[in-house]
Design an enzyme around this catalytic site. Structure first.
Site, short mmCIF file in Angstrom:
data_model
loop_
_atom_site.label_atom_id
_atom_site.label_comp_id
_atom_site.label_asym_id
_atom_site.label_seq_id
_atom_site.Cartn_x
_atom_site.Cartn_y
_atom_site.Cartn_z
N SER A 126 0.74 -1.13 0.05
CA SER A 126 0.05 0.03 -0.03
C SER A 126 0.75 1.38 0.22
O SER A 126 0.19 2.31 -0.24
CB SER A 126 -0.85 -0.02 1.03
OG SER A 126 -0.26 0.32 2.55
N LYS B 80 0.74 4.43 7.00
CA LYS B 80 0.05 5.34 6.02
C LYS B 80 0.52 6.75 6.24
O LYS B 80 0.99 7.25 7.08
CB LYS B 80 -1.59 5.29 6.20
CG LYS B 80 -2.05 3.84 6.09
CD LYS B 80 -1.91 3.46 4.28
CE LYS B 80 -2.80 2.25 4.30
NZ LYS B 80 -2.14 1.04 4.77
#
Length: 216
Positions: free
Chosen positions: A122, A158
């Site tokens: 990701s 993230k």
């Protein structure tokens, strides 16, 4: 005791202690230290010894100060600096033993940094890939910065954003969706650390001033 970053003068002082004890087999006297550095009083020696002890580079007992075990056994590992090269006009090469580049020079506050292995893709857009070791420091994550969080028993690496709708965890890969956390459950979110770099087969990637990794 954790190792803390030394100033240039403290590093020079420590290196003298290391070199002297290895060459002579004994701890230098106050007079030898004063003569070597040109101090005006013994107080300068005491202050440096206390600073190195406080930062974890020296130990102390009833017999006095001693080098930490890692210095007694071997030199701190690092990249050797073998000389000076001109980046301007052509000049004669200067070869010399200028010490080593160590991890605490590459990463200030090294004693606060830890590593976590990445699983998943990701963050591929930030050049952080599956299997890399991400380096985190125990600090809050700035707006839009990359970091690791713990929420509802699960962890995630993230970009972190705050807005009126709560906390938004943004991946750096369009194949993954944002994760939204409502304001009323903020207390359930734990910041694990702020991203400062990562390591993979290509080498060390350190966060640049713009928040993107730069290969070192």
């Amino acid at each position: 005791m954790g190792r803390k970053k030394l100033t240039a003068k403290q590093h020079e002082f420590l290196q003298f202690l290391i070199d002297h004890t290895r060459e002579t087999g004994v701890w230098p006297t106050y007079r030898e230290i004063i003569d070597h550095f040109g101090y005006n009083s013994p107080n300068s020696v005491t202050q440096n010894l206390k600073a190195l002890h406080r930062k974890g580079h020296l130990t102390r007992d009833d017999q006095g100060y001693h080098l930490a075990t890692r210095y007694q056994e071997q030199e701190e590992p690092g990249i050797p600096v073998k000389g000076i090269i001109s980046a301007g006009t052509l000049q004669e090469a200067v070869e010399a033993d200028l010490g080593t580049i160590t991890l605490d020079m590459l990463f200030p506050n090294l004693d606060q940094i830890f590593a976590i292995r990445v699983s998943g893709q990701s963050m591929r857009g930030a050049n952080i890939r599956d299997g890399d070791y991400v380096l985190l420091i125990d600090e809050d994550i700035p707006e839009g910065g990359i970091g690791a969080v713990l929420y509802d028993g699960e962890t995630s690496l993230k970009r972190v954003h705050h807005d009126d709708e709560g906390l938004r965890l943004e991946p750096c890969n369009p194949e993954y969706d944002d994760i939204h956390i409502q304001p009323d459950v903020f207390e359930e979110v734990t910041i694990l650390g702020r991203y400062v770099g990562h390591i993979n087969d290509e080498g060390i990637h350190k966060k640049s001033g713009q928040g993107t990794p730069a290969v070192r």
